[in-house]
Scaffold this active site. Structure first.
Site, mmCIF file in Angstrom:
data_model
loop_
_atom_site.group_PDB
_atom_site.id
_atom_site.type_symbol
_atom_site.label_atom_id
_atom_site.label_comp_id
_atom_site.label_asym_id
_atom_site.label_seq_id
_atom_site.Cartn_x
_atom_site.Cartn_y
_atom_site.Cartn_z
ATOM 1 N N GLU A 1 3.653 -9.635 -18.901
ATOM 2 C CA GLU A 1 4.559 -10.251 -18.653
ATOM 3 C C GLU A 1 4.768 -11.588 -17.678
ATOM 4 O O GLU A 1 5.678 -12.395 -17.924
ATOM 5 C CB GLU A 1 5.717 -9.075 -17.763
ATOM 6 C CG GLU A 1 5.871 -7.927 -18.376
ATOM 7 C CD GLU A 1 6.772 -7.926 -19.629
ATOM 8 O OE1 GLU A 1 8.066 -8.032 -19.314
ATOM 9 O OE2 GLU A 1 6.296 -8.556 -20.523
ATOM 10 N N HIS B 1 -0.086 -2.605 -13.688
ATOM 11 C CA HIS B 1 -0.059 -1.919 -14.950
ATOM 12 C C HIS B 1 -0.302 -0.333 -14.856
ATOM 13 O O HIS B 1 -1.239 -0.118 -14.295
ATOM 14 C CB HIS B 1 -0.954 -2.723 -16.022
ATOM 15 C CG HIS B 1 -0.350 -2.421 -17.335
ATOM 16 N ND1 HIS B 1 -0.717 -1.400 -18.137
ATOM 17 C CD2 HIS B 1 0.464 -3.153 -18.188
ATOM 18 C CE1 HIS B 1 -0.009 -1.348 -19.203
ATOM 19 N NE2 HIS B 1 0.729 -2.195 -19.303
HETATM 20 N N1 ACO Z 1 3.752 -4.838 -6.733
HETATM 21 C C1 ACO Z 1 3.630 -4.269 -5.557
HETATM 22 N N2 ACO Z 1 3.024 -3.033 -5.446
HETATM 23 C C2 ACO Z 1 2.814 -2.472 -6.653
HETATM 24 C C3 ACO Z 1 3.403 -3.272 -7.839
HETATM 25 C C4 ACO Z 1 3.821 -4.249 -7.732
HETATM 26 N N3 ACO Z 1 3.938 -4.906 -8.822
HETATM 27 N N4 ACO Z 1 2.839 -2.389 -8.693
HETATM 28 C C5 ACO Z 1 2.331 -1.279 -8.317
HETATM 29 N N5 ACO Z 1 2.368 -1.464 -7.007
HETATM 30 C C6 ACO Z 1 1.982 -0.235 -5.953
HETATM 31 C C7 ACO Z 1 3.061 0.926 -5.795
HETATM 32 O O1 ACO Z 1 3.835 0.633 -5.056
HETATM 33 C C8 ACO Z 1 2.153 1.975 -5.542
HETATM 34 O O2 ACO Z 1 1.753 2.017 -4.244
HETATM 35 P P1 ACO Z 1 1.720 3.199 -3.392
HETATM 36 O O3 ACO Z 1 0.382 3.948 -4.048
HETATM 37 O O4 ACO Z 1 1.544 3.087 -1.890
HETATM 38 O O5 ACO Z 1 2.766 4.167 -3.541
HETATM 39 C C9 ACO Z 1 0.944 1.599 -6.194
HETATM 40 O O6 ACO Z 1 0.703 0.223 -6.577
HETATM 41 C C10 ACO Z 1 0.844 2.423 -7.764
HETATM 42 O O7 ACO Z 1 1.769 1.777 -8.519
HETATM 43 P P2 ACO Z 1 2.872 2.571 -9.415
HETATM 44 O O8 ACO Z 1 4.281 2.336 -9.597
HETATM 45 O O9 ACO Z 1 2.570 3.981 -9.332
HETATM 46 O O10 ACO Z 1 2.011 2.566 -10.655
HETATM 47 P P3 ACO Z 1 2.468 2.779 -12.111
HETATM 48 O O11 ACO Z 1 1.354 2.901 -13.056
HETATM 49 O O12 ACO Z 1 3.584 3.939 -12.045
HETATM 50 O O13 ACO Z 1 3.447 1.328 -12.569
HETATM 51 C C11 ACO Z 1 4.081 -0.556 -13.217
HETATM 52 C C12 ACO Z 1 3.065 0.525 -13.499
HETATM 53 C C13 ACO Z 1 5.654 -0.026 -13.613
HETATM 54 C C14 ACO Z 1 4.046 -1.745 -14.302
HETATM 55 C C15 ACO Z 1 4.492 -1.170 -11.918
HETATM 56 O O14 ACO Z 1 3.214 -1.817 -11.437
HETATM 57 C C16 ACO Z 1 5.506 -2.044 -11.500
HETATM 58 O O15 ACO Z 1 6.604 -1.740 -11.442
HETATM 59 N N6 ACO Z 1 4.978 -3.520 -11.952
HETATM 60 C C17 ACO Z 1 6.191 -4.506 -11.667
HETATM 61 C C18 ACO Z 1 6.867 -4.416 -12.975
HETATM 62 C C19 ACO Z 1 6.441 -5.094 -13.956
HETATM 63 O O16 ACO Z 1 5.442 -6.180 -13.978
HETATM 64 N N7 ACO Z 1 6.488 -4.639 -15.398
HETATM 65 C C20 ACO Z 1 5.998 -4.936 -16.524
HETATM 66 C C21 ACO Z 1 4.677 -4.105 -16.753
HETATM 67 S S1 ACO Z 1 4.095 -4.732 -18.154
HETATM 68 C C22 ACO Z 1 4.972 -3.848 -19.762
HETATM 69 O O17 ACO Z 1 5.666 -3.066 -19.677
HETATM 70 C C23 ACO Z 1 4.764 -5.031 -21.043
#
Ligand code: ACO
Length: 363
Positions: free
Chosen positions: A307, A252
């Site tokens: 989610e 998140h």
């Molecule tokens: N699985 C694996 N790795 C992940 C995940 C995940 N679900 N989420 C984040 N990471 C990793 C990223 O690859 C990144 O790694 P790095 O530092 O090696 O590059 C690090 O954690 C930070 O992730 P970001 O994507 O930069 O975090 P951000 O805050 O931008 O994204 C998000 C948050 C979009 C929710 C992300 O965690 C994600 O895509 N999750 C999966 C989709 C999901 O469940 N969405 C629902 C969110 S809740 C809602 O909107 C109501």
């Protein structure tokens, strides 16, 4: 300096909700969302978000009756819903239908009445089209039922049992509002040009449907279907993370601890009392995934998000996958409306800048 994804940028002042991502707190207008979810109705929390106070009995009754009256689809909208192509998903249908509700009666400045009308009609649009897709007869709304009860009734054609209504209502309250998330930001940006409330909500729906936002729950069920058995979980997750793909339902932007909504939803699932192989697998996968995310992405603090539990709650009340994101939209529309109203109080058009990194040429 460009701040990608506007991460950490304060883009507005708000009195609607407060999120403490480190401590895992979510507050609506001063009240903990998890307390509201177990003690208040959907309509009461709508009132709280829109008017910034708890309603008294008369105020609540007035809002309830207004929303009950506004839940019926006009004839032209039924025709549009019938004409849309069969291969259009429910979210695309919802975006189109909301847009078709017109602009004249929704024009700037937004009002609570507009907010209540749009929130009241969204579940009926979803249920109507859902039946059309399945080839079953749409169920007309029942006026005396509550907002959530009527939504379930329209989907199934039978008066829902109280534990299902409570579970869905708690889910809908917990997901109604969540600060400056992508869809809410879209709604505020659209509204900031003094466009109408319908346009702002239609734009927010378009943002909501993406898998990085509201489109994740059905991907959670797809993941669990692929895993199928507990013994496949570890290999499946490892393969996914090794390919550098994201696990849906985890991580998140704001929460760096367990999402408080996930904890409440987990209790709600238990209260439905369903002993289900799928829920058992979900709990196992959750534990395994958190463990492996720490191994592959150490220090990123990746936990289950709302989610993941949304998928589990919907499953516990026998709601089909394709309804997950539309149902999330039905609840979040109340939060969008609160932000559209707040934006209008002290409006300034959003107009950030972009850093040009292209070249300069001569003809
Ligand atoms: N699985 C694996 N790795 C992940 C995940 C995940 N679900 N989420 C984040 N990471 C990793 C990223 O690859 C990144 O790694 P790095 O530092 O090696 O590059 C690090 O954690 C930070 O992730 P970001 O994507 O930069 O975090 P951000 O805050 O931008 O994204 C998000 C948050 C979009 C929710 C992300 O965690 C994600 O895509 N999750 C999966 C989709 C999901 O469940 N969405 C629902 C969110 S809740 C809602 O909107 C109501």
């Amino acid at each position: 300096m460009v701040i990608k994804g506007l991460k950490g940028v304060m883009a507005a002042e708000t009195k609607i909700s407060f999120i403490d991502g480190e401590k895992g707190r979510l507050i609506y207008r001063g009240y903990a969302a998890k307390d509201l979810a177990v003690s208040k109705s959907f309509e009461e929390v709508c009132f709280l978000l829109w008017y910034n106070k708890m309603p008294d009995e008369t105020e609540l009754q007035t809002l309830r009756e207004f929303m009950q009256k506004e839940r019926y689809l006009p004839g032209f909208l039924k025709q549009i819903l019938d004409l849309l192509p069969a291969n259009m998903g429910l979210m695309e249908v919802l975006r189109t239908a909301v847009s078709a509700l017109g602009t004249e009666e929704y024009k700037w400045k937004p009002t609570v009445e507009q907010a209540a009308r749009i929130t009241a009609i969204i579940p009926t649009i979803i249920a109507y089209r859902y039946h059309r897709e399945k080839g079953t007869l749409p169920v007309e709304p029942r006026q005396h039922l509550s907002h959530t009860e009527n939504y379930l009734y329209m989907l199934t054609g039978v008066i829902p049992i109280p534990s299902h209504v409570r579970a869905l209502e708690a889910y809908m309250i917990l997901t109604m509002e969540h600060g400056m998330n992508a869809s809410t930001f879209s709604a505020r940006v659209i509204s900031s040009s003094e466009s109408d409330l319908v346009s702002a909500v239609a734009g927010a729906i378009g943002t909501m449907k993406g898998p990085l936002h509201g489109g994740a729950p059905s991907e959670v069920t797809a993941m669990l279907s692929e895993i199928e058995e507990k013994e496949n979980a570890e290999k499946w997750i490892r393969d996914k993370l090794a390919r550098k793909e994201k696990l849906m339902g985890f991580g998140h932007r704001v929460y760096k601890t367990l999402d408080p909504r996930a904890a409440s939803l987990s209790e709600i699932i238990n209260s439905v009392g369903k002993d289900d192989k799928w829920l058992d697998l979900a709990a196992f996968v959750e534990k395994k995934a958190i463990e492996l995310l720490e191994e592959y992405k150490p220090g990123r603090k990746l936990y289950t998000n709302v989610e993941f539990y949304a998928a589990a709650v919907m499953r516990s009340i026998d709601m089909e996958d394709e309804l997950f994101t539309p149902t999330f939209t039905a609840s979040r529309s109340a939060g969008w409306a609160a932000h559209i109203l707040e934006q209008a109080e002290d409006n300034m058009i959003y107009r950030p800048e972009a850093n040009y990194t292209g070249s300069f040429m001569k003809i």
